[in-house]
Every structure is written in C-alpha cells, then in structure tokens.
Design a protein around this motif. Structure first.
Motif, short mmCIF file in Angstrom:
data_model
loop_
_atom_site.label_atom_id
_atom_site.label_comp_id
_atom_site.label_asym_id
_atom_site.label_seq_id
_atom_site.Cartn_x
_atom_site.Cartn_y
_atom_site.Cartn_z
N ARG A 165 -6.61 8.18 -1.45
CA ARG A 165 -5.83 6.96 -1.36
C ARG A 165 -6.60 5.78 -1.96
NH1 ARG A 165 -1.74 5.63 1.74
NH2 ARG A 165 -1.63 4.05 0.11
N TYR A 166 -7.89 5.79 -1.79
CA TYR A 166 -8.72 4.71 -2.29
C TYR A 166 -9.98 5.30 -2.94
CZ TYR A 166 -5.84 2.19 1.05
OH TYR A 166 -4.78 1.69 1.74
N VAL A 215 -3.69 0.58 -9.36
CA VAL A 215 -3.15 1.68 -8.54
C VAL A 215 -2.58 2.72 -9.48
CG1 VAL A 215 -1.46 2.34 -6.81
CG2 VAL A 215 -2.66 0.15 -6.60
N ASN A 253 0.81 -1.23 0.00
CA ASN A 253 0.00 0.00 0.00
C ASN A 253 0.84 1.27 0.00
OD1 ASN A 253 -2.52 -1.41 0.08
ND2 ASN A 253 -2.12 -1.81 2.25
N THR A 269 -3.13 5.99 -5.70
CA THR A 269 -4.58 5.87 -5.48
C THR A 269 -5.00 4.50 -5.99
OG1 THR A 269 -4.99 8.24 -5.79
CG2 THR A 269 -6.86 6.74 -6.10
N ARG A 270 -5.61 3.74 -5.10
CA ARG A 270 -6.09 2.41 -5.49
C ARG A 270 -7.52 2.53 -5.99
NH1 ARG A 270 -4.35 -2.66 -4.64
NH2 ARG A 270 -2.74 -1.88 -3.21
N SER A 316 -10.87 0.84 -7.61
CA SER A 316 -11.61 -0.39 -7.83
C SER A 316 -12.87 -0.07 -8.61
CB SER A 316 -11.98 -1.05 -6.50
OG SER A 316 -10.82 -1.40 -5.78
#
Lengths: 113, 116
Positions: B9-10, B89, A41, B111-112, B114
């Motif tokens: 971040r997500y 990512v 991460n 930045t992930r 989905s």
C-alpha cells in the motif's frame, strides 16, 4: 485527441441541497463517458457510464448524469447531497474499446452539514 | 466478488533505488491497466495488457519502467532507477475485456510511492 475538462477544482454544497459537478469532452466521434469517485487513500470507484440513447443516466449512491450532445457535456448530479458524498470526482472518456480511458483532473466535492 | 488487490500500500525509497508493485485483478478479467496518479491530477495510463500481451505502452517511460503479466493474471510494475518525479500513487485496474468501450474499469486501492 480525446480529452475531458472539469472546470471546477472544488465544489461546495450544503447537505440536502442538489449538487452538480461539471464535465465537458472533446468532440470526436461517439464518446463513452464515465464518472468515478475517489475517497482518501482509496482507488477509484465506478459510479455510472453513458450509454448511447439515454441522455439521463442513473448510477450508484443516488447519482445521475445528464448527457448533452450539443454542449458536449456530461455533468454529474444528485438531488440531495450527503456529507458522505464528500470526495474527489473524476470524469473520463474513451472513443472505443481499444483506446485509453482519459481522465479529467478531478473535482473535489465538499458537502457541509 | 473480490476486488483488485494491490501491494504494498505504501513504499518509501531513495532516488536511484528500485521498486516493484504487484497487482491481482478481478477473477476472469482479461484486461489489466497500470495508471500513475500524481497528486492533484487524474490517473494517467502507463500500460494496458490484454491477457498476457501488451496493448498500449505508449506512455510508459521505458528507460526506467517495466511491466509484465506473464500468465495473463497477476502483474508487476517495476521502476529502476527511481527519480523524484516518480512520487505518485500507482493504480491497477481491470476490466472484462476489450469489447465495447463502455465496459467500466475496476480499480485497486493503489500503492503510494514516495521518493526521498
């Protein structure tokens, strides 16, 4: 076209033993070679880079890399592995400041206590 | 020195929605890069800026991806509309400039994304 190959998906080593993570590059001019590490991460962290003339390059956290022109390799080494070295390692190459940095697929290093 | 900052971040979105990512490079770094890192692969360059000009966007899927760096500092990357294969990512990196090829790039935490 420039490229790098990391032939091992996974490397396992016992703590305190020496480690090697392999990287070979395609032959085309004089390459600029890099090693990066990626923890879960997180982004990639720069470890070291090849500078023309220095076949053994020293980097961060006790890592070093050996450049071998005849074998077109730039293997990452460390004399004594730590559990905290467990991470994903990427080799990368470029041939000038104007060309993209091309990354290998990565090698997962697992150091076992 | 402060590192490369990225947000969010997500992010989780549904396919065909839009999404934007933001990057603030290290102060004084003229060159900014956006990479896509798919699980199990190395980062792939999407676009490279030198100050506010595009140097290389040959691998950017321009039908859905766009990026800008209007004032030569912060940058945004947008995807519109998103597809399932965009799950990855997205990493931003910066370097001092385009001089010698041995200048290292400094990466943000990414930045992930989905896509559902």
């Amino acid at each position: 076209a420039q490229s790098v190959a990391q032939p091992e998906d996974q490397v396992n080593v016992a703590e305190g033993n020496p480690l090697t993570v392999k990287c070979t590059y395609s032959v085309s001019g004089n390459p600029y070679l890099f090693w990066y590490v990626q923890y879960p991460n997180r982004g990639l962290q720069f470890l070291l880079k090849y500078i023309t003339g220095d076949n053994l390059v020293k980097g961060s956290y006790g890592f070093e890399a050996e450049f071998n022109k005849s074998q077109t390799s730039f293997h990452l080494k460390k004399p004594s592995a730590l559990v905290s070295d467990s991470a994903l390692y990427f080799c990368a190459v470029r041939y000038s400041g104007n060309t993209p940095l091309v990354f290998g697929k990565g090698t997962r290093l697992s150091v076992i206590a | 020195e402060a590192g490369v900052a990225q947000s969010p971040r997500y992010k989780i979105i549904e396919k065909r929605q839009s999404v934007a990512f933001w990057c603030n490079p290290i102060s004084g770094h003229a060159t900014l890069y956006w990479y896509q890192q798919i699980l199990g692969q190395g980062p792939k360059l999407l676009i490279q800026f030198q100050n506010n000009g595009v140097v290389d966007d040959s691998q950017l899927p321009k039908d859905r991806f766009s990026a800008e760096r209007l004032k030569g500092v912060d940058s945004t990357l947008k995807i519109q509309p998103a597809k399932l294969e965009d799950s990855a990512v997205y990493l931003c990196a910066s370097s001092l400039g385009m001089g010698p090829g041995n200048q290292p790039q400094h990466f943000g935490d990414g930045t992930r994304l989905s896509i559902l």
